[in-house]
Design an enzyme around this catalytic site. Structure first.
Site, PDB file in Angstrom:
ATOM      1  N   GLY A  15      62.278  85.188  30.768  1.00  0.00           N
ATOM      2  CA  GLY A  15      60.944  86.281  29.875  1.00  0.00           C
ATOM      3  C   GLY A  15      60.179  87.337  30.431  1.00  0.00           C
ATOM      4  O   GLY A  15      59.763  87.419  31.680  1.00  0.00           O
ATOM      5  N   ARG A  76      68.342  86.813  27.401  1.00  0.00           N
ATOM      6  CA  ARG A  76      69.082  85.382  27.838  1.00  0.00           C
ATOM      7  C   ARG A  76      70.558  86.199  27.945  1.00  0.00           C
ATOM      8  O   ARG A  76      70.874  86.660  27.118  1.00  0.00           O
ATOM      9  CB  ARG A  76      68.528  84.713  27.299  1.00  0.00           C
ATOM     10  CG  ARG A  76      67.387  84.461  27.530  1.00  0.00           C
ATOM     11  CD  ARG A  76      66.792  83.117  27.078  1.00  0.00           C
ATOM     12  NE  ARG A  76      65.364  83.058  27.002  1.00  0.00           N
ATOM     13  CZ  ARG A  76      64.472  82.563  28.804  1.00  0.00           C
ATOM     14  NH1 ARG A  76      64.878  83.137  29.231  1.00  0.00           N
ATOM     15  NH2 ARG A  76      63.526  82.691  28.201  1.00  0.00           N
ATOM     16  N   ASP A 107      63.401  81.699  38.141  1.00  0.00           N
ATOM     17  CA  ASP A 107      64.715  80.981  38.437  1.00  0.00           C
ATOM     18  C   ASP A 107      66.443  81.474  37.589  1.00  0.00           C
ATOM     19  O   ASP A 107      66.704  81.282  38.928  1.00  0.00           O
ATOM     20  CB  ASP A 107      63.961  79.572  38.079  1.00  0.00           C
ATOM     21  CG  ASP A 107      62.945  79.382  39.263  1.00  0.00           C
ATOM     22  OD1 ASP A 107      62.384  79.937  40.171  1.00  0.00           O
ATOM     23  OD2 ASP A 107      62.981  77.685  38.839  1.00  0.00           O
ATOM     24  N   THR A 130      57.087  86.355  36.568  1.00  0.00           N
ATOM     25  CA  THR A 130      56.492  85.113  35.625  1.00  0.00           C
ATOM     26  C   THR A 130      54.926  85.230  35.073  1.00  0.00           C
ATOM     27  O   THR A 130      54.681  84.928  36.217  1.00  0.00           O
ATOM     28  CB  THR A 130      57.558  84.263  35.796  1.00  0.00           C
ATOM     29  OG1 THR A 130      56.932  82.724  35.317  1.00  0.00           O
ATOM     30  CG2 THR A 130      57.934  83.903  37.729  1.00  0.00           C
ATOM     31  N   ASP A 132      54.098  82.329  34.981  1.00  0.00           N
ATOM     32  CA  ASP A 132      53.851  80.467  34.850  1.00  0.00           C
ATOM     33  C   ASP A 132      53.313  80.641  36.220  1.00  0.00           C
ATOM     34  O   ASP A 132      53.391  79.256  36.741  1.00  0.00           O
ATOM     35  CB  ASP A 132      54.970  80.592  34.439  1.00  0.00           C
ATOM     36  CG  ASP A 132      55.723  79.885  33.363  1.00  0.00           C
ATOM     37  OD1 ASP A 132      54.222  80.454  32.523  1.00  0.00           O
ATOM     38  OD2 ASP A 132      56.338  80.009  32.682  1.00  0.00           O
ATOM     39  N   ASP A 134      55.690  79.574  38.581  1.00  0.00           N
ATOM     40  CA  ASP A 134      55.945  78.665  39.298  1.00  0.00           C
ATOM     41  C   ASP A 134      56.795  78.718  40.126  1.00  0.00           C
ATOM     42  O   ASP A 134      58.295  78.426  40.095  1.00  0.00           O
ATOM     43  CB  ASP A 134      56.257  77.963  37.875  1.00  0.00           C
ATOM     44  CG  ASP A 134      57.380  78.816  37.575  1.00  0.00           C
ATOM     45  OD1 ASP A 134      57.931  80.114  37.383  1.00  0.00           O
ATOM     46  OD2 ASP A 134      58.144  78.493  36.673  1.00  0.00           O
ATOM     47  N   ARG A 176      55.127  75.346  30.772  1.00  0.00           N
ATOM     48  CA  ARG A 176      56.118  74.287  30.550  1.00  0.00           C
ATOM     49  C   ARG A 176      56.204  73.142  30.964  1.00  0.00           C
ATOM     50  O   ARG A 176      56.356  72.001  31.488  1.00  0.00           O
ATOM     51  CB  ARG A 176      57.408  74.460  29.856  1.00  0.00           C
ATOM     52  CG  ARG A 176      57.697  74.578  28.236  1.00  0.00           C
ATOM     53  CD  ARG A 176      59.143  75.198  28.263  1.00  0.00           C
ATOM     54  NE  ARG A 176      59.104  76.017  26.941  1.00  0.00           N
ATOM     55  CZ  ARG A 176      58.964  76.206  26.094  1.00  0.00           C
ATOM     56  NH1 ARG A 176      58.440  74.761  25.714  1.00  0.00           N
ATOM     57  NH2 ARG A 176      58.688  77.303  25.470  1.00  0.00           N
TER      58      ARG A 176
END
Lengths: 328, 328, 328, 328
Positions: A15, A76, A107, A130, A132, A134, A176
């Protein structure tokens, strides 16, 4: 120092996030500064397999530091998950004379790089891109700060109409698996309640909180819901649930969606991207590999990609507590 | 824990910065949450001397988290520099029943608080609010992040017109003593050169750099100049100097000025302000005093105000190097 | 000129829109300028029935010109649709000494005002405040311009991520009955296709258009869909339909929702609101009634409310043609 | 209709403005749609003389509708003012096969086009692109709406800090000969006083107005000053004057400068540019020439360039009156 590395590839994968272009620019310009060749690889691992390459010099990244998205595109790629795919990729890189690469992504992208590094002893460095936040091994990922500003700007707008009508809004934000966006944007936007994937405090608690908020005289309420929230209900179901159990509210829903990924990066993300790009290229030229660049205590650090992938980026407990105090 | 402190005053002092309202809100709501009274003091030390007080509850800070400026107003106050002034201030605080205060501001405001604390053994905690990021003991001051976004947004606009006309712009940004805004916004905006108070690399170097930039094919150039730059020339004189010595450029000047202090705070500043307000009130209730709340490695820390005032907030050398590489 | 009107009420009604506060401010300040009393009525007709009034002077509207939403709140009101409700409202107005009112809102709000005017010979003037621009008798309603900027800003962000991934996005914007937002924002955002309530050109055409767009080499596609679009499919169903019939695309959906109603009004909306407020008060003082203020050819005009309600605000055919040419 | 025109040139000239790229895109795509060749001419008349041309197809203007500045660059050109220069330009156009051109710019650019048209019977159509809105024959020029939003956004920020310190700000905005930006942005930003080139109401009046504003209890004051203001004092001199004659104020100055020319265009400017580009190309293909496209009553109109140059774009008296009422 004479490095064996003469040509570095750079690409974005997974992303997209604001700041990726600033990171590409930094990698390209650092290569130019250090007299190393640089090649842009389009569409991530897919373009690597297809040999979709383009030599880049300092001027080819003019005027992109403030652009969202990624000029190298992203995708992707299932093929890269197979040994056959990675073999073709390796051959394409060799044919182009690329000695090492910098991968900007999350990741999944790092996992691919780690496997590739092991199979072909190919030098790789990762830059965490990213929204996120994360990823273990860095306090901030590229795009996180920008996404937070986008989210609070949207919620500020929603607040205008919410408070004009004394309404309750459920606002879904990205996240998510982790609630970093929800928690930070929730505090930043003055949300009354924040539902995150990390903990499910139950629907009863939500009702209690909303009841108390109404009684305290607030003219509107905003509840932030991370995509991965664990109440078992999505924002639309939450709306119905509250309307049924707490009919004092006129409830609306807003799903912010993909706009959270776009927009001109914040200054913080531009600066961080510029710093990380320099660090990534220098690490490669120093003979280092299989590491991710991160930032901690405002200093750049390197973490083994393996640890970055396996670790988890935990929510700050102190901030959860702050969020509760702020809704007083 | 039963604290002796029953009523906390809060005020903003010195130059205002985005995030001050979010910090006020946090102090007020933390007091409400912890069942301590809270009083807003208008116009800083001036209002303290005049007894310009207003009790504040959780609702009195609704809908201010996203507002620039400060609802409590700010002012510079000469009277507080005199023992007589501070005596009146102390009497006003006592008359109102205020046991402790949180001061949101910069160096000068903290100095006043420290002296006052020593003279009257009055509990004080500081929150660093200034766009300049020039305070020791914290990686970020409130408003710095927002100001950076404002500056890069302005320079992005200036870049549009600069590159349409192949022009060189000198852009003056705030920073009399430190170059944090200039350096970070300069990197973030992709400036060709950054002139900061911390080092004077000379006008020859500037001319060299601009000449090289032109030769490299760049269509426009932005030079960021901090107010306190040490070349000995202000932006208008720099323009004349370059026009005389490097007539290949069509030069313009822009002084960004006070708009850098305003605007809706960024998410980062809102969150930081919320965290710092909680920390400040809790520190007071724990009996601590004469400390400034700061953030380091994304954790809140407390630094003696005296150290915060005497220390200096140094520019990151690595970032200076990044800025040079990026202009390749 | 000595008008019989000594006290004017002002309120907002129906869905809120940016610029309503600027209009309230203008009505209040014009009253102050012309030495007429002014009373704010909270929550539209509901507050009128409940007597929720507040006298307003020039200072009570300080610093609201740039705020979204409405400080007088808004609400929908069923009671006012009954003769009994309107009777109570009339009595409340008389008890407060209010001689006339300015209603800021849309069709529904004007209908109530018109009926009220007929029943009680009560002077009323309307100001069109709605983001939909769906009111006859004015080229622009308050909030429309701001909403367009909000929408294109969101789509610019979505475009960043769409073009990084070569994706197709269906973006739903407001507009149940009219496609003004969809058409204008679609042209402004460079959308590939725009689906509006006014015409259903069929799903085949959509597929054709998307196929052509892909073939022409575009890296991403944005399709704007008005809420009231007549294809018979909502954005989620459109996504499924395209994925099934045109599998060359990776499709995503974004519903912009209520944020379109909020935010600081654009300069245009602020100026228009200021002008309309003056015109509304002056019209009342000149003894005029049952009219709506509008703007045409950059001049203010007055249209009987009855005509404003019955007429329709048509899409500009020339602009539909422009939208088609732009997607070449 | 078979037009004799087979290849149209397009260029931007004079000061750049937001919306120019959207207009270029529209001209290029309309040519593609109508199967006419299109050539971009770089740097205005200068590039025309130098033969700096580039063929453009529909894809070459992807993703520019939202960009400030002009991808074709702009420049002022002394050579084109001479018959010799225009002769070379004509020869270059002929050599390239260009039959007609669309010039996007202001008065000066149109004058050049008109003379060229007369000398060589060369078909030309103008599109008004300037932030100043100072062109007769159109209600809005490209970039004016965007510049207004930029200015009010800046002043909203300045207001934050002004009202925190009870300060008076003189804010200089663009407009050497006309006060459109000053007047509209002044009303939109809620300025206390607006000084425009069109009328000099004297410094006494300014002092009176500021005194009254202070007495009325306003916490801050913003005075907008157009560059071409006729008080005989610039903003810095005005500051000194007020400080001397009205020492109740703490006065600051801000010169907004060139950022007013940049930034992503507003939706209005993007739509207007798209419409004007279509109209310009169609007019040329219909055999029309020496006309400027304008907008009036939301419809596109054509005005002889000669009239557009000679006429003046007057301030709206009604809006001047509104500005006075709003400062009550």
């Amino acid at each position: 120092m004479a490095s064996k590395i003469k040509k570095i590839g750079v690409f974005t994968s997974g992303g997209d996030s604001p700041g990726m272009n600033a990171a590409i620019r930094s990698v390209v310009r650092t290569c130019a500064y250090l007299k190393v060749d640089c090649v842009g690889i389009f569409r991530g691992y897919q373009g690597m397999i297809e040999g979709d390459f383009k030599p880049m010099d300092a001027r080819s990244v003019n005027n992109i530091i403030n652009k969202g998205g990624t000029i190298l595109k992203s995708a992707r790629c299932d093929d890269f998950r197979t040994p056959e795919g990675r073999k073709i990729a390796y051959e394409q890189l060799k044919a182009e004379g690329i000695d090492a690469f910098v991968v900007i992504g999350g990741d999944g992208s790092f996992t691919g790089a780690m496997i590739f590094n092991k199979e072909y002893d190919f030098p790789v460095i990762g830059i965490p891109g990213t929204i996120d936040n994360d990823i273990f091994g860095t306090s901030f990922t590229l795009g996180f700060d920008t996404a937070l500003n986008t989210v609070v700007d949207c919620i500020d707008k929603i607040r205008d109409t919410a408070s004009s009508h004394n309404r309750l809004f459920f606002v879904e934000v990205m996240g998510r698996d982790v609630g970093h966006i929800a928690l930070n944007a929730g505090v930043g936007a003055g949300a009354e309640e924040i539902l995150i994937p990390e903990e499910n405090r139950g629907l009863d608690r939500l009702l209690e909180s909303l009841k108390r908020s109404k009684q305290s005289g607030k003219s509107s309420s905003i509840v932030i819901v991370a995509e991965g929230d664990k109440t078992g209900k999505n924002v639309f179901e939450l709306k119905e649930y509250v309307e049924e159990h707490l009919p004092i509210y006129d409830v609306r829903v807003s799903v912010l969606g993909h706009m959270q990924r776009g927009g001109a990066p914040s200054c913080y993300d531009r600066v961080l991207a510029s710093r990380m790009g320099v660090k990534a290229v220098e690490a490669l030229l120093e003979g280092r590999t299989n590491l991710m660049v991160g930032v901690r205590d405002n200093k750049l650090i390197l973490t083994p990609i393996e640890k970055a992938i396996k670790g988890t980026s935990k929510l700050d407990k102190e901030l959860i507590r702050v969020s509760e105090i702020m809704t007083t």
